[in-house]
Design an enzyme around this catalytic site. Structure first.
Site, PDB file in Angstrom:
ATOM      1  N   GLU A 159      38.356  37.998  43.160  1.00 42.01           N
ATOM      2  CA  GLU A 159      39.444  38.838  42.669  1.00 42.01           C
ATOM      3  C   GLU A 159      40.181  38.207  41.499  1.00 42.01           C
ATOM      4  OE1 GLU A 159      41.919  39.966  45.987  1.00 42.01           O
ATOM      5  OE2 GLU A 159      40.176  40.229  47.285  1.00 42.01           O
ATOM      6  N   ASP A 401      39.457  43.276  56.540  1.00 48.22           N
ATOM      7  CA  ASP A 401      40.031  42.434  55.490  1.00 48.22           C
ATOM      8  C   ASP A 401      39.874  40.943  55.800  1.00 48.22           C
ATOM      9  OD1 ASP A 401      41.389  41.859  53.152  1.00 48.22           O
ATOM     10  OD2 ASP A 401      43.174  42.997  53.671  1.00 48.22           O
ATOM     11  N   GLU A 450      36.282  45.835  48.078  1.00 46.49           N
ATOM     12  CA  GLU A 450      37.290  45.373  47.136  1.00 46.49           C
ATOM     13  C   GLU A 450      36.587  44.465  46.112  1.00 46.49           C
ATOM     14  OE1 GLU A 450      41.833  43.597  47.122  1.00 46.49           O
ATOM     15  OE2 GLU A 450      40.440  42.913  48.651  1.00 46.49           O
ATOM     16  N   GLU A 456      46.810  45.845  43.208  1.00 45.60           N
ATOM     17  CA  GLU A 456      47.793  45.037  43.926  1.00 45.60           C
ATOM     18  C   GLU A 456      48.395  43.956  43.032  1.00 45.60           C
ATOM     19  OE1 GLU A 456      45.687  43.323  47.194  1.00 45.60           O
ATOM     20  OE2 GLU A 456      44.640  41.851  45.965  1.00 45.60           O
TER      21      GLU A 456
END
Length: 654
Positions: A159, A401, A450, A456
């Protein structure tokens, strides 16, 4: 296809392959060279076997990957070394040409060339289980290309922002990056993307700088873990073994991929990872339904002006019923309930403030399905019990998650969750996970991943700006769908944006830019990240968001340049949707609607940047006009701007 040894042509029914022997045929390892071409003849791969195995790739005669070694070391044999060929078989599929080399030692190497790129894999047929000690996957790139890399110094994160290098010479030796990784040759216009597909029971691949080349790099098998990191519920590796994987001896290993393109548009429509993935193992997929969801987490469950208490402390039955009503009234298929509905360490312990069973029952009556969030390690404590519980209370899907790993054990977890969830007809949205590698094709109940720096981050920093928005589709999206979670309604210019957390965050770029994400981004399960009360202020925006599909029948990329702009049109049935985005540079583009069927008049709802969008990013213009396949539209995009168009058949025909 033809199999043609030099000076001695042999015919096979299945394809074109050139074989050159550098020594007489015998039972010892000898050098043999094979040439494999793509169906359009533009891409060619040279494969040399003998004491070692190497490949090189050329596009229209230009060498883009120089001689590169491949091998895999097991505990008692090194695949790809001292190769004795038992059989070379050429074949072709609808979109590729293939070479399979059956090799002494009960294994094979398979090479495929598509017009989109090249891939290879190992296949073993060994009776006993094996340990993979190491793997060699070299990508010896021509010269020193530019690079777009999501760099990492660990094996836990997918990410991060992308770092752009004008030359790989500027990258420190030993620096590691996730895949897909993109390399660009400006002088020739060639783009290379290194990726992988069909990853099961094996660690995920990174690429690591090693002098003038990049090498595959993998996390070793974990031998000691403990809970820690976020919330003290992430499985953190403390010790690793001296091998990559312990696995069955009869198996296929992941595809190693080199995508090749000379047109940035082609990258936005490259599905090689999915093409190489194993087919679905699910016989009945009728219960798997892509769609859009309202979701409370990004905007801190705040409903300014609503007649009920809101905010994170008030995530209760009344609040979630409000979201259910919003979804039902606006034809959204789902409600996504994030963390807080149950105990993070025991998901069967439901928060007494939220009658989740009642919310799900009420939602079902309104044709709204409910996804429920959970922690991966918590779910896995007793997977059967927990999945049975989730199914029993009526959930249609789960958001799992905080994996934060992609070693062999973590990849086993992901597959097992998908497989067992499918038995209970539960869809899965993976978060805190590694990038997709085609598993969603094998288990189509996986509706999103994701593994992207998503919306976010608007709560915390400045990294996901319009330039970032124009990198993800060309790099990360080549791996598969991504849960970026678009839909911000507080849109800001570069000068006005500031991260906000807690509270109501903003998005970088214009309102029209944000709407375009729902067309450009691959997201079968798509969030509407902002507060329902914000969307309610703009019925025309909700008209678009209610209608825009999440999966399509056809995609046409009309214009694109990595990191700068993109225009994409997608068809669902008879209807078309188009979206465009630019980076912080304003852009004037022409939208040519010649892809529409001739002789038909369509009604187009168009959402463009307003005249003052450069200073007020929330300003947009919505108009409805009649269009045909002869229509060409000039569209101005503000800095960080874009446009979105919904095109439906009119009742009138010409």
């Amino acid at each position: 296809m033809l199999l043609t040894p030099k000076n001695n042509q042999m015919n096979l029914k299945t394809g074109i392959l050139c074989l050159i022997c550098f020594a007489g045929i015998n039972t010892q390892a000898i050098d043999k060279k094979y040439e494999l071409k793509s169906p359009d003849k533009k891409l060619s791969v040279s494969i040399l076997t003998g004491d070692s195995t190497t490949y090189s790739v050329a596009y229209k005669g230009l060498n883009v990957v120089l001689t590169s070694a491949i091998s895999m070391k097991l505990q008692n044999i090194e695949l790809g070394k001292k190769v004795t060929i038992n059989k070379a078989a050429a074949s072709s599929g609808k979109e590729f040409n293939e070479l399979t080399l059956s090799i002494k030692g009960d294994y094979a190497m398979v090479f495929r060339v598509y017009k989109e790129g090249f891939a290879y894999r190992f296949i073993t047929n060994i009776k006993d289980s094996v340990k993979v000690i190491s793997e060699q996957a070299v990508f010896n790139l021509l010269k020193s290309p530019a690079a777009f890399l999501q760099e990492t110094d660990n094996y836990t994160s997918w990410e991060g922002p992308y770092v752009k290098y004008v030359s790989t010479e500027l990258i420190a030796n030993g620096k590691r990056a996730t895949t897909p990784a993109l390399f660009s040759y400006h002088d020739s216009g060639v783009e290379l993307v290194i990726a992988e597909s069909d990853l099961f029971d094996y660690p995920g691949m990174y690429v690591q700088k090693n002098g003038d080349q990049y090498n595959g790099n993998w996390a070793q098998y974990p031998t000691k873990t403990e809970l820690g990191s976020w919330g003290n519920f992430v499985s953190v590796v403390k010790e690793r073994a001296g091998f990559l994987a312990s696995t069955t001896g009869k198996r296929t290993f992941p595809w190693r991929i080199v995508m090749v393109s000379v047109d940035d548009r082609d990258l936005l429509n490259n599905h090689l990872v999915r093409k190489l993935a194993s087919p679905s193992i699910l016989k009945d997929t009728s219960w798997i339904k892509p769609g859009k969801a309202t979701w409370e987490w990004w905007h801190d469950a705040l409903l300014p002006g609503a007649d009920i208490p809101s905010g994170m402390p008030n995530r209760n039955t009344a609040l979630y019923n409000y979201y259910v009503d919003f979804a039902a009234e606006n034809k959204l298929e789902y409600l996504m309930i994030d963390a807080g509905w149950s105990d993070n360490y025991d998901l069967t312990k439901i928060n007494p403030k939220n009658d989740v069973r009642g919310v799900i029952k009420r939602a079902k009556e309104k044709n709204v399905g409910v996804f429920l969030w959970c922690v991966g390690t918590t779910l896995l404590k007793d997977l059967d019990k927990n999945l049975d519980f989730l199914a029993s209370i009526g959930a249609v899907g789960i958001k799992v998650d905080f994996f934060d790993r992609d070693d062999q054990l973590a990849m086993q977890w992901i597959e097992t969750i998908a497989k067992e969830a499918a038995k209970r007809k539960l869809m899965v949205n993976f978060h805190g996970c590694s990038k997709p590698t085609g598993m969603e094709k094998t288990y189509p109940n996986i509706v999103n991943y994701e593994a992207v720096r998503g919306a976010e981050s608007d709560k915390w920093d400045y990294t996901i700006d319009p330039a970032h928005h124009l990198l993800m589709p060309f790099i990360r999206m080549l791996a598969g769908p991504m849960d970026y979670t678009p839909g911000a309604m507080r849109n800001k210019t570069k000068a006005a944006f500031k991260p906000i957390d807690p509270g109501l965050p903003s998005g970088q770029g214009t309102r029209a830019h944000e709407l375009a994400m729902f067309v450009l981004y691959d997201q079968p399960f798509a969030m509407l990240a902002d507060s329902p009360v914000e969307y309610m202020k703009y019925p025309d925006i909700m008209q678009f968001l209610s209608a825009v599909p999440t999966v399509y029948d056809e995609t046409k990329v009309l214009a694109a340049k990595i990191g700068e702009y993109a225009i994409v049109a997608k068809r669902k049935g008879e209807d078309w949707y188009a979206g465009a985005m630019t980076n912080w540079e304003p852009k004037d583009l022409e939208l040519d609607l010649s892809f529409l069927k001739p002789g038909i008049t369509y009604t187009a709802d168009i959402y463009t940047d307003g005249p003052d969008a450069a200073t007020n990013a929330e300003q947009y213009v919505h108009q409805t006009i009649e269009v045909t396949n002869r229509t060409k539209m000039k569209v101005k995009m503000a800095p960080g701007g874009g446009f979105a168009i919904m095109i439906k058949k009119s009742i009138f025909k010409k």
